[in-house]
Design an enzyme around this catalytic site. Structure first.
Site, PDB file in Angstrom:
ATOM      1  N   ASN A   1      22.669 -21.095 -25.933  1.00 44.07           N
ATOM      2  CA  ASN A   1      22.884 -21.748 -27.226  1.00 44.07           C
ATOM      3  C   ASN A   1      21.771 -21.309 -28.171  1.00 44.07           C
ATOM      4  O   ASN A   1      20.683 -21.875 -28.189  1.00 44.07           O
ATOM      5  CB  ASN A   1      22.894 -23.260 -27.050  1.00 44.07           C
ATOM      6  CG  ASN A   1      23.340 -23.959 -28.306  1.00 44.07           C
ATOM      7  OD1 ASN A   1      23.129 -23.462 -29.406  1.00 44.07           O
ATOM      8  ND2 ASN A   1      23.957 -25.111 -28.143  1.00 44.07           N
ATOM      9  N   ASP A   2      22.061 -20.308 -28.959  1.00 46.82           N
ATOM     10  CA  ASP A   2      21.058 -19.741 -29.873  1.00 46.82           C
ATOM     11  C   ASP A   2      20.482 -20.784 -30.824  1.00 46.82           C
ATOM     12  O   ASP A   2      19.483 -20.537 -31.480  1.00 46.82           O
ATOM     13  CB  ASP A   2      21.714 -18.666 -30.749  1.00 46.82           C
ATOM     14  CG  ASP A   2      21.970 -17.395 -29.984  1.00 46.82           C
ATOM     15  OD1 ASP A   2      21.104 -16.998 -29.194  1.00 46.82           O
ATOM     16  OD2 ASP A   2      23.041 -16.801 -30.184  1.00 46.82           O
ATOM     17  N   CYS A   3      21.173 -21.885 -30.929  1.00 47.47           N
ATOM     18  CA  CYS A   3      20.776 -22.873 -31.941  1.00 47.47           C
ATOM     19  C   CYS A   3      20.041 -24.059 -31.364  1.00 47.47           C
ATOM     20  O   CYS A   3      19.687 -24.991 -32.094  1.00 47.47           O
ATOM     21  CB  CYS A   3      22.022 -23.334 -32.688  1.00 47.47           C
ATOM     22  SG  CYS A   3      22.840 -21.949 -33.479  1.00 47.47           S
TER      23      CYS A   3
ATOM     24  N   ASN B   1      16.823 -24.701 -30.525  1.00 45.58           N
ATOM     25  CA  ASN B   1      15.525 -24.031 -30.682  1.00 45.58           C
ATOM     26  C   ASN B   1      14.415 -25.058 -30.492  1.00 45.58           C
ATOM     27  O   ASN B   1      13.918 -25.645 -31.439  1.00 45.58           O
ATOM     28  CB  ASN B   1      15.425 -23.395 -32.067  1.00 45.58           C
ATOM     29  CG  ASN B   1      16.704 -22.654 -32.440  1.00 45.58           C
ATOM     30  OD1 ASN B   1      17.365 -22.989 -33.423  1.00 45.58           O
ATOM     31  ND2 ASN B   1      17.077 -21.668 -31.645  1.00 45.58           N
TER      32      ASN B   1
END
Ligand code: BGC
Ligand code: NOJ
Length: 901
Positions: free
Chosen positions: A537-539, A541
């Protein structure tokens, strides 16, 4: 529910999707090209072409997110009297008497009819050619003689698609073209630049006069076209060819033309739209030459058709590269030999038809590798045609060029490409092999990875860098899939560098090892994997902490060193890939042991002497025990991870998602929002962590209860309603979109595979059918908006303004995961090192079905009799004899398999 209009339907026999209304809810596109030359083409012929790299070698120009949408492409204007129309409806949008677009495997055919004339254009990129063919067939279906004026149109991009859009102080002065129109004796190049073509005589446009070449400087005039085979007319685009560029493009037609244009402003008119080019409206080309501004290519052809008569025109958009010392045939005149050869190979209907037949055979062959017959058309067409086709496209393009990705932003993703190749490896294993080596070559010596690399240079992308801690595991995922498909263990011995540095090479196996170790060496306070910048999940963070809108969430790490936040998704991924790694080590131990035995036997047979045997066997047995030891070492790490998940990663009804920087739970019942996330449910159930304690079943039940909605399973629930500083981008999205509770088609399959492993066939099927394009197509063409023949990355979730609306079609890891899910887990044919495992997981309503599977040098015809069972193979009969277990041992040749569940 809004009325769902239909815009098209499947034609399985031709492997096509047929669009019958040009006003689709969004441009519905297709991809042309297989290896080097690529095009995107919409159902109205919009889109663009490029060579290998959508950013650096853009051949034709495209304006994204335009008004109107999808304006710009390869257009044919047909003028009959005062009526101007296009076969694909756009850009003139003149109402057609008939319209149809057929998207097929690597080709698109668009047909329009107006006032008794049919124009049908077949677009494709022939195998092994750097060119897009556009075969236009004009047919007079009326009883009158038809006199038509035909204009072609392409707009050149000045190669670098990024600077092409922004650097106009330069761009407007660099554009250059050459034109070759032998039949009109127009042969002009840059050198005749001072001669503007005379304005053709409107009163008698069929007798347009060619511009007179500059005789005063005849040495610079290009030689007349050498042979008849290149007769026809060609417009060359050669911007910047004079200095560092060694490439040019051309647009050719295999017919006599009566005029042309190469300057956009002259052809279109500065204040006109593409729907009303001045030259077309007036029915008279200008024979213009572009000097700077915006070069285009347009041929003008006058066509007379008797009643019933049909004429073909082959247009060819080509790309050429020349050696540095062979760039010019005369000062500043491009060397066109290669262009002539390319044109020559495709300048007749027969040659084009032959190339098209070859393309179709190519796809026959690819799609014959795995073929199912269940009798359910909606399933069969996705398995046999569209899912596999999308896997090829995704493999080719990664996330670079679609109608949602501009082709200038992203390189190839480390994790993306590893997943893509898993959906593609059965089609062309050698290309998957090369991809694995390319990806591994961007790894760092500590096992970390560049998150992306550039396809043209194959170098890691420094702007985005590394630190996505799931990345290393995906290399094992990809490599193991290759090994199981091919049995080619030699790939493990390939010497592969770190960060592309010569001299740093180690074996690919070593890369796998350090990938595992990277996870083990980066554990956090709960002995769970540190997340780094983000996991899948690149998001999410968790080390970003950003209030600055100008910062990128993905590359900002401004507070922590990343030593605290942990990911349960990586934990599950580590267990899944760790088990694979252990199995691989054991397999290698077994294989080296076998080698040892073979060597012994062979050494003894040599005159009874035993000379080198001692060395060989000891070498192999050391190796073999090393692999065994490595297997044991990693098994321990996997076991420890399983324990850590059970102890710190279980929330009572589902797996936690993560721990944040402060050690607080993410994805827990204790949280106010986003109490449950899909990724950890998917990976931990695929890893079967705590299955014996009921965790898997509970987690799967929770997915149904909390994540599932009409259109699939959302990523998290409930959606975030406010930005959480310590979570990063995920909570910045509106509710129900993207990573904030959107339906990521990409991760639904993880849960579905979890269901399959747990033997819950009815649930697996229910989830699968919800996101299967052919089922969605039947119900929701308008709402879904994007192409109904492929998966999209994201569908708006239940918390969204418009649940069910799809976005980001084509280039998504969903393709590969849908393929894995259906081919290996639902239909249950799974490659293993020694053969094919047959272990389906089906809805209890499933009937008998047959899979044709080409596997290495064998062809298996496998018929499954489910007898109402969701899971559990009772008996496998191979070529008439029952076998033990569920793996059919591989052996070349043809085999028949009967499976009873
Ligand atoms: C998107 C992600 C994507 C990431 C990297 C984010 O804005 O939501 O889906 O992976 O950017 O480009
Ligand atoms: C798109 C990216 O390409 C992929 O790598 C990522 O995992 C998903 N977005 C989810 O964030």
């Amino acid at each position: 529910m809004e009325q769902q209009k239909r815009y098209g339907h499947f034609d399985d026999q031709h492997r096509e999707y047929v669009i019958t209304d040009p006003k689709t809810p969004w441009p519905w596109i297709n991809y042309l090209g297989n290896e080097d030359f690529f095009s995107l083409i919409s159902n109205t012929a919009g889109g663009y072409s490029f060579y290998k790299d959508a950013k650096f070698r853009r051949i034709t120009r495209y304006r994204y997110n335009n008004i109107p949408m999808d304006n710009g492409g390869r257009y044919f204007y047909i003028k009959e009297g005062d009526t101007v129309w296009n076969p694909g409806w756009k850009p003139c949008k003149t109402p057609l008497d008939f319209y149809e677009c057929r998207h097929g495997m690597g080709y698109t055919r668009i047909t329009g009819r107006k006032n008794g004339v049919e124009a049908s254009v077949l677009f494709f990129v022939p195998l092994g050619k750097w060119a897009e063919v556009q075969k236009l067939t004009l047919t007079n279906q009326s009883s009158d003689v038809k006199t038509l004026k035909l204009f072609s149109f392409e707009e050149w991009c000045l190669w670098n698609a990024a600077t092409d859009m922004e650097n106009f102080q330069r761009n407007f002065s660099t554009g250059e073209v050459e034109v070759e129109v032998p039949n009109l004796a127009i042969s002009t190049s840059n050198n005749s630049s001072k001669i503007e073509a005379p304005t053709p005589d409107v009163s008698n446009s069929s007798k347009i006069e060619a511009p007179t070449p500059d005789v005063s400087n005849s040495s610079k005039i290009e030689a007349p076209t050498p042979d008849v085979s290149t007769s026809g007319a060609t417009i060359y685009h050669k911007t910047e060819y004079r200095e560092r560029r060694n490439h040019y493009a051309f647009y050719h037609v295999n017919a006599e033309i009566q005029g042309y244009d190469t300057n956009r402003e002259t052809f279109v008119g500065l204040y006109n739209e593409l729907s009303e080019p001045e030259a077309v409206l007036e029915g008279r080309p200008r024979n213009s030459h572009a000097h700077g501004w915006s070069p285009i290519a347009s041929h003008y052809i006058e066509v007379t058709l008797q009643p019933g008569e049909s004429k073909d025109f082959v247009f060819l958009l080509g790309y050429i590269e020349n050696e540095q010392d062979e760039k010019f045939s005369a000062p500043q005149v491009i060397n066109k030999q290669k262009a002539y050869a390319l044109i020559e190979s495709l300048n007749t209907t027969e040659k084009v038809d032959k190339a098209f037949a070859e393309l179709n055979q190519y796809w026959d062959k690819l799609l014959n590798i795995y073929k199912v017959k269940t009798g359910n058309d909606k399933l069969d067409r996705m398995v046999n045609i569209w899912n596999q086709y999308q896997c090829m496209v995704t493999f080719n393009f990664s996330r670079s060029a679609s109608f949602f990705e501009s082709g200038i932003g992203r390189g190839m993703g480390f994790r993306d490409s590893n997943q893509d190749l898993v959906g593609f490896v059965h089609q062309i294993p050698s290309r998957a092999r090369q991809r694995i080596i390319d990806i591994a070559s961007t790894q760092f010596p500590d096992g970390g990875c560049y998150h992306q690399y550039q396809p043209l240079t194959k170098r890691g992308n420094n702007d985005i860098g590394g630190g996505f801690n799931d990345d290393p595991c995906w290399l094992i995922f990809g490599t193991v899939a290759y090994l199981k498909e091919t049995g080619d263990f030699s790939i493990l011995d390939e010497m592969v560098p770190f960060d592309n540095q010569p001299g740093s090479e180690v074996t690919l196996f070593e890369h796998l090892k350090i990938s595992m170790d990277h996870v083990i060496k980066n554990l956090g306070p709960h002995m769970l994997p540190l997340i780094g910048r983000a996991d899948w999940n690149d998001c999410l963070n968790l080390n970003c902490f950003s209030w600055d809108p100008n910062e990128s969430f993905q590359t900002t790490e401004n507070v922590s060193e990343g030593t605290k936040a942990e990911s349960l998704m990586i934990a599950g991924l580590f267990v899944v890939t760790g088990k694979e790694y252990v199995a691989l080590c054991k397999e290698l131990a077994k294989r080296t042991e076998n080698l040892e035995l073979k060597t012994e036997r062979c050494d003894y047979s040599q005159d009874g002497e035993q000379s080198t045997t001692g060395n060989h066997t000891s070498q192999f047995s050391t190796l073999s025990s090393q692999f065994s030891a490595e297997a044991a070492r990693m098994q321990q790490a996997v076991d420890a991870m399983i324990e850590a998940v059970k102890k710190h990663g279980w929330d009572g009804e589902w797996y936690l998602r993560a721990y944040d920087f402060y050690g607080r739970k993410i994805g827990s019942n204790e949280c106010d929002e986003a109490k449950i996330f899909i990724e950890s449910q998917g990976w931990c159930t695929m890893a079967e962590i705590g299955a014996e304690d009921g965790m898997v079943a509970k987690s799967l039940d929770s997915c149904k209860k909390y994540l599932e909605c009409e259109h699939g399973m959302v990523l998290n629930n409930p959606a975030f309603t406010k930005y959480i500083y310590e979570y990063g981008e995920i909570s910045s999205y509106p509710e129900g979109y993207k990573e904030n509770a959107g339906i990521f088609c990409h991760n639904n399959p993880w849960v579905i595979i979890g269901e399959c492993l747990a033997g819950r066939g009815n649930d697996a099927w229910a989830h699968y059918a919800k996101i299967l394009p052919s089922y969605v197509e039947e119900k929701y063409q308008t709402l879904h908006k994007v192409e109904p023949y492929v998966n999209c990355q994201m569908v708006a979730g239940k918390d969204a303004f418009k649940p069910g609306e799809g976005k980001n079609s084509w280039l998504t890891g969903t393709a590969a995961w849908m393929w894995l899910t259906v081919s290996q887990h639902i239909l249950g044919i799974k490659p293993e090192y020694d053969g094919l495992r047959i272990d389906p997981c089906l809805p209890s309503t499933a009937g008998d079905y047959t899979v044709q599977r080409k596997f290495r040098d064998a062809q298996y015809t496998i018929t499954i009799h489910p007898n109402g069972a969701q899971k559990g193979v009772k008996q496998i009969v191979l070529d008439g004899s029952a076998i033990d277990g569920t793996v059919i041992p591989y052996s070349p040749g043809e085999h028949t398999v009967e499976v009873t569940m």
